[in-house]
Design a protein around this motif. Structure first.
Motif, PDB file in Angstrom:
ATOM      1  N   HIS A  66     -37.271   1.784  30.755  1.00 24.63           N
ATOM      2  CA  HIS A  66     -36.620   1.758  32.059  1.00 24.63           C
ATOM      3  C   HIS A  66     -35.318   0.984  31.930  1.00 24.63           C
ATOM      4  N   VAL A  67     -34.194   1.640  32.183  1.00 19.79           N
ATOM      5  CA  VAL A  67     -32.884   1.027  32.025  1.00 19.79           C
ATOM      6  C   VAL A  67     -32.463   0.351  33.321  1.00 19.79           C
ATOM      7  N   GLN A  68     -31.928  -0.839  33.189  1.00 23.07           N
ATOM      8  CA  GLN A  68     -31.356  -1.544  34.334  1.00 23.07           C
ATOM      9  C   GLN A  68     -29.882  -1.807  34.073  1.00 23.07           C
ATOM     10  N   LEU A  69     -29.103  -1.768  35.137  1.00 28.12           N
ATOM     11  CA  LEU A  69     -27.674  -2.044  35.045  1.00 28.12           C
ATOM     12  C   LEU A  69     -27.375  -3.343  35.778  1.00 28.12           C
ATOM     13  N   VAL A  70     -26.591  -4.192  35.144  1.00 26.25           N
ATOM     14  CA  VAL A  70     -26.226  -5.459  35.756  1.00 26.25           C
ATOM     15  C   VAL A  70     -24.714  -5.620  35.686  1.00 26.25           C
ATOM     16  N   GLU A  71     -24.096  -5.703  36.863  1.00 26.81           N
ATOM     17  CA  GLU A  71     -22.653  -5.896  36.924  1.00 26.81           C
ATOM     18  C   GLU A  71     -22.312  -7.380  36.970  1.00 26.81           C
ATOM     19  N   SER A  72     -21.145  -7.709  36.467  1.00 29.19           N
ATOM     20  CA  SER A  72     -20.638  -9.077  36.541  1.00 29.19           C
ATOM     21  C   SER A  72     -19.124  -9.036  36.445  1.00 29.19           C
ATOM     22  N   GLY A  73     -18.494 -10.173  36.710  1.00 29.86           N
ATOM     23  CA  GLY A  73     -17.060 -10.276  36.556  1.00 29.86           C
ATOM     24  C   GLY A  73     -16.264 -10.245  37.844  1.00 29.86           C
ATOM     25  N   SER A 103     -17.885  -6.087  34.174  1.00 31.94           N
ATOM     26  CA  SER A 103     -18.773  -5.646  33.106  1.00 31.94           C
ATOM     27  C   SER A 103     -20.020  -5.013  33.693  1.00 31.94           C
ATOM     28  N   CYS A 104     -20.494  -3.983  33.031  1.00 32.68           N
ATOM     29  CA  CYS A 104     -21.740  -3.325  33.395  1.00 32.68           C
ATOM     30  C   CYS A 104     -22.618  -3.330  32.148  1.00 32.68           C
ATOM     31  N   ALA A 105     -23.597  -4.194  32.144  1.00 30.73           N
ATOM     32  CA  ALA A 105     -24.468  -4.320  30.987  1.00 30.73           C
ATOM     33  C   ALA A 105     -25.754  -3.559  31.220  1.00 30.73           C
ATOM     34  N   ALA A 106     -26.156  -2.781  30.227  1.00 33.15           N
ATOM     35  CA  ALA A 106     -27.404  -2.029  30.313  1.00 33.15           C
ATOM     36  C   ALA A 106     -28.502  -2.779  29.585  1.00 33.15           C
ATOM     37  N   SER A 107     -29.644  -2.844  30.229  1.00 36.45           N
ATOM     38  CA  SER A 107     -30.799  -3.494  29.620  1.00 36.45           C
ATOM     39  C   SER A 107     -31.963  -2.530  29.584  1.00 36.45           C
ATOM     40  N   PRO A 108     -32.556  -2.243  28.409  1.00 40.04           N
ATOM     41  CA  PRO A 108     -32.160  -2.812  27.129  1.00 40.04           C
ATOM     42  C   PRO A 108     -30.909  -2.182  26.528  1.00 40.04           C
ATOM     43  N   TYR A 109     -30.666  -0.914  26.809  1.00 40.12           N
ATOM     44  CA  TYR A 109     -29.435  -0.260  26.345  1.00 40.12           C
ATOM     45  C   TYR A 109     -29.274   1.044  27.111  1.00 40.12           C
ATOM     46  N   PHE A 110     -28.138   1.709  26.914  1.00 34.63           N
ATOM     47  CA  PHE A 110     -27.835   2.940  27.653  1.00 34.63           C
ATOM     48  C   PHE A 110     -28.630   4.107  27.060  1.00 34.63           C
ATOM     49  N   TYR A 111     -29.957   4.012  27.178  1.00 36.03           N
ATOM     50  CA  TYR A 111     -30.820   5.029  26.616  1.00 36.03           C
ATOM     51  C   TYR A 111     -30.629   6.368  27.314  1.00 36.03           C
ATOM     52  N   SER A 112     -30.216   7.370  26.577  1.00 34.52           N
ATOM     53  CA  SER A 112     -30.016   8.736  27.079  1.00 34.52           C
ATOM     54  C   SER A 112     -28.908   8.872  28.115  1.00 34.52           C
ATOM     55  N   VAL A 113     -28.188   7.805  28.371  1.00 32.60           N
ATOM     56  CA  VAL A 113     -27.107   7.870  29.367  1.00 32.60           C
ATOM     57  C   VAL A 113     -25.915   8.594  28.767  1.00 32.60           C
ATOM     58  N   SER A 114     -25.395   9.573  29.472  1.00 36.06           N
ATOM     59  CA  SER A 114     -24.246  10.314  28.976  1.00 36.06           C
ATOM     60  C   SER A 114     -22.955   9.946  29.702  1.00 36.06           C
ATOM     61  N   CYS A 115     -23.079   9.472  30.931  1.00 36.08           N
ATOM     62  CA  CYS A 115     -21.887   9.220  31.736  1.00 36.08           C
ATOM     63  C   CYS A 115     -22.102   7.944  32.551  1.00 36.08           C
ATOM     64  N   LYS A 154     -22.430  -3.769  22.356  1.00 41.40           N
ATOM     65  CA  LYS A 154     -22.834  -4.737  23.373  1.00 41.40           C
ATOM     66  C   LYS A 154     -23.529  -4.068  24.556  1.00 41.40           C
ATOM     67  N   ASN A 155     -23.710  -2.725  24.474  1.00 44.76           N
ATOM     68  CA  ASN A 155     -24.349  -1.997  25.577  1.00 44.76           C
ATOM     69  C   ASN A 155     -23.680  -2.305  26.907  1.00 44.76           C
ATOM     70  N   THR A 156     -22.359  -2.293  26.893  1.00 48.89           N
ATOM     71  CA  THR A 156     -21.607  -2.688  28.073  1.00 48.89           C
ATOM     72  C   THR A 156     -20.443  -1.738  28.319  1.00 48.89           C
ATOM     73  N   VAL A 157     -20.219  -1.451  29.585  1.00 50.71           N
ATOM     74  CA  VAL A 157     -19.053  -0.695  30.027  1.00 50.71           C
ATOM     75  C   VAL A 157     -18.202  -1.639  30.868  1.00 50.71           C
ATOM     76  N   TYR A 158     -16.899  -1.554  30.665  1.00 47.79           N
ATOM     77  CA  TYR A 158     -15.978  -2.453  31.349  1.00 47.79           C
ATOM     78  C   TYR A 158     -15.062  -1.694  32.301  1.00 47.79           C
ATOM     79  N   LEU A 159     -14.627  -2.384  33.322  1.00 48.38           N
ATOM     80  CA  LEU A 159     -13.563  -1.889  34.193  1.00 48.38           C
ATOM     81  C   LEU A 159     -12.495  -2.981  34.238  1.00 48.38           C
ATOM     82  N   GLN A 160     -11.391  -2.717  33.569  1.00 46.51           N
ATOM     83  CA  GLN A 160     -10.268  -3.648  33.578  1.00 46.51           C
ATOM     84  C   GLN A 160      -9.384  -3.308  34.763  1.00 46.51           C
ATOM     85  N   MET A 161      -9.184  -4.269  35.625  1.00 44.96           N
ATOM     86  CA  MET A 161      -8.418  -4.057  36.837  1.00 44.96           C
ATOM     87  C   MET A 161      -7.192  -4.969  36.817  1.00 44.96           C
TER      88      MET A 161
END
Length: 130
Positions: free
Chosen positions: A1-8, A21-33, A76-83
């Motif tokens: 079960h994947v969880q997403l946690v935003e920060s920043g 930052s969007c960190a996936a726990s444990p990782y972006f398993y099967s995530v395509s987008c 790092k199993n993380t997606v970023y949004l630089q603003m």
């Protein structure tokens, strides 16, 4: 079960910058987008950016094009949004969302406008620009 946690998120002055930052726990398993959406009080939630996890191609909303970028760090199993060059109208709760099974073409051409494409959402992080 994947969880997403935003920060920043946080409070900044106009013209400033933040990196979400969007960190996936444990990782972006099967995530395509993965996408970032935002919602200001009294307004509908709108798409900000998407990234296709396999190829790294991206789509940025016109409202933030040239100021925001989306990227991923697979290690790092993380997606970023630089603003950058933030404006008061960027103030909103920002959410990370993930989808499985989307093609790269759909992810970068369509998904930003179809929130129902995303089945997994984080709790959000607040951005306030004054």
């Amino acid at each position: 079960h994947v969880q997403l946690v935003e920060s920043g998120g946080g409070s900044v002055q106009a013209g400033g910058a933040l990196r979400l930052s969007c960190a996936a726990s444990p990782y972006f398993y099967s995530v395509s987008c993965v996408a970032w959406f935002r919602q200001a009080p009294g307004k509908e939630r709108e798409g900000v950016a998407t990234i296709y996890m396999d190829g790294g191609t991206t789509n940025i909303a016109d409202s933030v094009h040239g100021r925001f970028t989306i990227s991923r760090d697979s290690a790092k199993n993380t997606v970023y949004l630089q603003m950058n060059s933030l404006k008061p109208e960027d103030s909103a709760m920002h959410y990370c969302a993930a989808a499985v099974g989307l093609s790269g073409d759909y992810c970068v051409r369509v998904a930003l406008g179809v929130q129902s494409s995303f089945g997994l959402w984080g709790q959000g992080t607040q951005v306030t620009v004054s």
